[in-house]
Write a protein that holds these residues in place. Structure first.
Motif, PDB file in Angstrom:
ATOM      1  N   SER A 359       0.850  -1.192   0.000  1.00 44.17           N
ATOM      2  CA  SER A 359       0.000   0.000   0.000  1.00 44.17           C
ATOM      3  C   SER A 359       0.885   1.241   0.000  1.00 44.17           C
ATOM      4  O   SER A 359       2.069   1.174   0.353  1.00 44.17           O
ATOM      5  CB  SER A 359      -0.913   0.022   1.231  1.00 44.17           C
ATOM      6  OG  SER A 359      -0.154   0.219   2.419  1.00 44.17           O
ATOM      7  N   PHE A 360       0.300   2.367  -0.381  1.00 43.72           N
ATOM      8  CA  PHE A 360       1.066   3.605  -0.430  1.00 43.72           C
ATOM      9  C   PHE A 360       1.630   3.955   0.939  1.00 43.72           C
ATOM     10  O   PHE A 360       2.815   4.279   1.074  1.00 43.72           O
ATOM     11  CB  PHE A 360       0.192   4.756  -0.933  1.00 43.72           C
ATOM     12  CG  PHE A 360       0.848   6.098  -0.788  1.00 43.72           C
ATOM     13  CD1 PHE A 360       1.831   6.504  -1.675  1.00 43.72           C
ATOM     14  CD2 PHE A 360       0.508   6.946   0.264  1.00 43.72           C
ATOM     15  CE1 PHE A 360       2.461   7.737  -1.533  1.00 43.72           C
ATOM     16  CE2 PHE A 360       1.131   8.173   0.418  1.00 43.72           C
ATOM     17  CZ  PHE A 360       2.111   8.575  -0.486  1.00 43.72           C
ATOM     18  N   GLU A 361       0.803   3.886   1.975  1.00 41.47           N
ATOM     19  CA  GLU A 361       1.253   4.301   3.298  1.00 41.47           C
ATOM     20  C   GLU A 361       2.318   3.349   3.839  1.00 41.47           C
ATOM     21  O   GLU A 361       3.264   3.769   4.516  1.00 41.47           O
ATOM     22  CB  GLU A 361       0.074   4.383   4.261  1.00 41.47           C
ATOM     23  CG  GLU A 361       0.391   5.033   5.597  1.00 41.47           C
ATOM     24  CD  GLU A 361       0.980   6.436   5.466  1.00 41.47           C
ATOM     25  OE1 GLU A 361       1.848   6.789   6.298  1.00 41.47           O
ATOM     26  OE2 GLU A 361       0.591   7.169   4.538  1.00 41.47           O
ATOM     27  N   SER A 362       2.187   2.065   3.524  1.00 41.67           N
ATOM     28  CA  SER A 362       3.203   1.099   3.953  1.00 41.67           C
ATOM     29  C   SER A 362       4.528   1.379   3.252  1.00 41.67           C
ATOM     30  O   SER A 362       5.599   1.326   3.870  1.00 41.67           O
ATOM     31  CB  SER A 362       2.724  -0.321   3.659  1.00 41.67           C
ATOM     32  OG  SER A 362       3.537  -1.278   4.295  1.00 41.67           O
ATOM     33  N   ALA A 363       4.471   1.692   1.953  1.00 40.37           N
ATOM     34  CA  ALA A 363       5.690   2.045   1.219  1.00 40.37           C
ATOM     35  C   ALA A 363       6.320   3.307   1.801  1.00 40.37           C
ATOM     36  O   ALA A 363       7.547   3.400   1.958  1.00 40.37           O
ATOM     37  CB  ALA A 363       5.364   2.239  -0.259  1.00 40.37           C
ATOM     38  N   ARG A 364       5.491   4.285   2.133  1.00 41.76           N
ATOM     39  CA  ARG A 364       6.006   5.539   2.700  1.00 41.76           C
ATOM     40  C   ARG A 364       6.708   5.288   4.030  1.00 41.76           C
ATOM     41  O   ARG A 364       7.794   5.831   4.291  1.00 41.76           O
ATOM     42  CB  ARG A 364       4.855   6.537   2.885  1.00 41.76           C
ATOM     43  CG  ARG A 364       5.315   7.968   3.172  1.00 41.76           C
ATOM     44  CD  ARG A 364       4.125   8.909   3.247  1.00 41.76           C
ATOM     45  NE  ARG A 364       3.454   8.785   4.524  1.00 41.76           N
ATOM     46  CZ  ARG A 364       3.783   9.486   5.620  1.00 41.76           C
ATOM     47  NH1 ARG A 364       4.785  10.354   5.578  1.00 41.76           N
ATOM     48  NH2 ARG A 364       3.121   9.323   6.742  1.00 41.76           N
ATOM     49  N   GLN A 365       6.115   4.446   4.863  1.00 42.73           N
ATOM     50  CA  GLN A 365       6.726   4.141   6.156  1.00 42.73           C
ATOM     51  C   GLN A 365       8.045   3.390   5.977  1.00 42.73           C
ATOM     52  O   GLN A 365       9.000   3.607   6.728  1.00 42.73           O
ATOM     53  CB  GLN A 365       5.757   3.328   7.014  1.00 42.73           C
ATOM     54  CG  GLN A 365       4.552   4.109   7.508  1.00 42.73           C
ATOM     55  CD  GLN A 365       4.945   5.283   8.387  1.00 42.73           C
ATOM     56  OE1 GLN A 365       5.933   5.227   9.128  1.00 42.73           O
ATOM     57  NE2 GLN A 365       4.189   6.366   8.308  1.00 42.73           N
ATOM     58  N   ALA A 366       8.100   2.514   4.996  1.00 43.49           N
ATOM     59  CA  ALA A 366       9.348   1.786   4.743  1.00 43.49           C
ATOM     60  C   ALA A 366      10.456   2.749   4.333  1.00 43.49           C
ATOM     61  O   ALA A 366      11.606   2.634   4.780  1.00 43.49           O
ATOM     62  CB  ALA A 366       9.125   0.732   3.659  1.00 43.49           C
ATOM     63  N   ILE A 367      10.119   3.719   3.487  1.00 43.13           N
ATOM     64  CA  ILE A 367      11.105   4.711   3.046  1.00 43.13           C
ATOM     65  C   ILE A 367      11.583   5.551   4.228  1.00 43.13           C
ATOM     66  O   ILE A 367      12.792   5.737   4.443  1.00 43.13           O
ATOM     67  CB  ILE A 367      10.494   5.619   1.958  1.00 43.13           C
ATOM     68  CG1 ILE A 367      10.199   4.814   0.694  1.00 43.13           C
ATOM     69  CG2 ILE A 367      11.431   6.789   1.643  1.00 43.13           C
ATOM     70  CD1 ILE A 367       9.317   5.548  -0.306  1.00 43.13           C
TER      71      ILE A 367
END
Length: 660
Positions: A359-367
């Protein structure tokens, strides 16, 4: 009068000499057999043929103008390569007509050794599109045994567009899981479906449970038990589709079962070819096939996605149960590293940290929390409405550039022509996505033509150096080994191939099965995914509960495929020091279905643990186990893998099962 109908080959199995003689006399045009090793039916040592037997088979069959194919269709361990080379040379010397192959290592070995036996791609290669067939054709394959999950119309199209011969299963035992994508038996028992040792979780009984209410939708039902394939009443459709070889399953079946089946198909094929005008369904033949069936029967995916009639949930005609339940081995002691491996790390830099996001938010948190590389799951977080918007992709790209991170897109888990067309759209529209993690060979021609960087994902089932070599020769620049590989297998793979960058999974959910059909639609509305659906997967999630009480979640992606999630989450945190010593290029966290806050927590945890070189992990382990019961974590296949499958007898597995 000219008859333009093409005569298909009738291909029969044989596991013993009397069966081979019987099916040839019954009218088979060709027979497929196996040696004592490297095959997909290894539970019974009294079946299969010795080297001398194979020579006799070849002489017997060729004297009668028939053909002999030998299956070499299991995944191959690096330690088996020398013996395999000797076996292939022997097969060439006795003039067999083709070998049936799953592992690309066999094709590479044939090229290296100058062994010019024709190659047929096993159904375990899951060939379901033209591009895969063309890739195999370029590697020297002359025939593909297609995926069991495509229709004969799809087979016709692949045949016409690729020019490679098509072989299709017409009768016998069918698996309900996408070929080559069933890891459950390997993960649970160390007995892999990709090594001919499957203990058939698909034949277990389950309760179908609502995750929202806890209600039991179906109780003690054989939710995955596919009926046997039978197309005896549809011979004209299959001939008209241009299929080159009609394949009967059953190398473990006795002569009294197989000879009547071969006789029936020989009679019906010849009747139609001799005079289509007079051909009708034959009641006596149909009655004989039905009365002597082992399981109940269906036409599978031959004419499209099947409905609930594809599965026999009663299980009443199951002839054999190799197991009834099983559990992933838990991590019992988080203070102990079971691998105890410490190589000279003086010249090794710490690996990067890769995260698969759904998901977008999961990708953002990973970054934001320290992942070096973000891999976007094509199916999102594996929900029926999961997708990526153009704005989300642009925003993730911008965020990656701002934080100096690498962005990768994983290709669809299953790649039919639809998914390949969608991949073409993504490649054309988002030219700044320059790296793709592929799930099959089908995507290679497109990505290579667009000068994209290509990695393999775990579903490519790379488990030896020869297979890795094949992918590297196709332009792949990074390899992720099979999730069935043990720690020792991976250690040797990396050590023997120091020029190849490897990714290793260190944390995440484990997908045990991928199904082309939808269990939820089948059981809640008795429909197929091609019919109108009220989409119950949108407002509830469902799980399968086995006899041992294990709950395995069913997740439905936007293609209405089911992903069966194993009951425990993989982690290697207690053994991180050993994994760092392997010298992998990157360590991967699969957060495909993680909520964003969990993704952030796991990334931070492993980022710190890697920075500390896997030493003094007490606080990291406490953080992990505070959020999830410690008994719900596993090392997956890393402890025992699947290459020592002969060392664990069915008796010992039955004892384990009874203990569970």
């Amino acid at each position: 009068m000219t008859n333009n109908l093409k005569r298909p080959e009738l291909l029969a199995p044989a596991g013993k000499t009397d069966v081979l003689t019987g099916v040839i006399n019954a009218g088979a045009d060709a027979v497929y057999v196996s040696g004592k090793k490297f095959n997909m039916r290894r539970h019974r040592k009294d079946f299969h043929f010795s080297d001398d037997d194979l020579r006799n088979c070849s002489e017997f069959i060729h004297e009668r103008g028939k053909k002999l194919y030998v299956v070499v269709n299991s995944l191959i361990g690096d330690n088996e390569i020398p013996e395999l080379a000797d076996f292939l040379h022997y097969l060439k010397s006795i003039h067999i007509d083709a070998i049936i192959v799953q592992d690309m290592a066999v094709a590479v070995l044939c090229t290296e050794e100058g062994i010019d036996i024709p190659l047929h791609a096993s159904t375990m290669m899951n060939i379901n599109n033209t591009q895969s067939a063309l890739m195999l054709k370029s590697a020297g394959f002359t025939r593909a045994v297609t995926s069991r999950d495509i229709s004969i119309d799809q087979v016709r199209r692949i045949r016409e567009e690729s020019g490679i011969e098509m072989e299709y299963f017409i009768h016998g035992d069918m698996c309900s899981v996408q070929s080559g994508q069933c890891l459950s038996s390997g993960l649970l028992f160390g007995k892999s479906a990709n090594r001919g040792q499957c203990l058939k979780m698909c034949r277990w009984s389950f309760d179908l449970v609502s995750e929202k209410t806890g209600d039991i939708i179906k109780k003690d039902a054989y939710l995955l038990a596919a009926k046997d394939m039978c197309i005896i009443q549809h011979i004209p459709d299959f001939i008209e589709a241009g299929i080159d070889s009609f394949k009967i399953e059953g190398r473990m079946k006795p002569i009294d079962v197989l000879v009547p089946i071969v006789t029936a198909y020989r009679r019906q094929i010849d009747a139609y070819l001799s005079n289509p005008l007079e051909y009708t369904r034959n009641y006596d033949v149909s009655r004989s096939i039905h009365d002597n069936r082992m399981r109940n029967m269906s036409t599978g995916f031959s004419f499209g996605a099947p409905d609930s009639s594809f599965i026999d949930i009663s299980g009443e005609r199951e002839p054999l149960f190799l197991s009834y339940s099983g559990s992933l081995s838990p991590i019992n002691d988080f203070s102990f590293d079971p691998f105890q491996y410490e190589a000279d790390a003086s010249n090794k830099k710490l690996p990067g940290l890769t995260c698969i996001a759904g998901s977008f938010e999961s990708a953002r948190q990973a970054i934001l929390n320290g992942a070096n590389t973000i891999v976007l799951s094509w199916e999102g977080d594996v929900q029926i409405d999961s997708h990526w918007t153009e704005q989300e992709l642009h925003d993730i790209h911008t965020l990656c550039k701002a934080h100096n991170k690498q962005l990768v897109m994983r290709t669809p888990r299953i790649t039919t022509s639809r998914e390949l067309n969608e991949l073409q759209f993504i490649v054309d529209r988002f030219d700044w996505i320059d790296t793709y993690a592929i799930t099959s060979i089908a995507s290679i021609p497109l990505l290579r033509s667009c000068n994209k960087t290509i990695w393999t994902d775990a579903s490519c089932n790379v488990i030896n150096g020869k297979s890795a070599k094949y992918y590297m020769e196709q332009g792949v620049s990074r390899i992720m080994p099979s999730l069935e590989a043990s720690f020792d297998t991976i250690r040797n793979l990396i050590a023997d191939n120091p020029h190849i960058p490897f990714d290793l999974l260190i944390h995440g959910t484990l997908t045990g099965m991928v199904l082309e059909h939808c269990l939820i639609a089948m059981n809640l509305s008795q429909s197929s995914k091609q019919e109108f659906c009220k989409m119950p997967c949108k407002y509830d999630h469902y799980s399968m509960r086995d006899r041992a009480g294990n709950l395995r979640s069913i997740r439905t992606d936007r293609y209405c495929r089911n992903h069966i999630i194993m009951e425990k989450e993989l982690t290697v945190l207690p053994a991180l020091k050993s994994f760092l010593s392997l010298g992998a290029h990157s360590l991967r966290i699969d957060a495909t279905d993680f909520p964003p806050e969990k993704t952030a927590r796991i990334i931070r945890l492993f980022k710190e643990a890697i920075h500390n070189k896997g030493i003094n992990l007490e606080e990291n382990i406490k953080t992990l186990t505070d959020c999830r019961d410690a008994s719900s974590f596993t090392y997956g296949a890393y402890i025992r893998g699947i290459m020592d499958d002969n060392s664990r007898s069915l008796y010992s597995l039955k004892k384990e099962e009874a203990h569970v």
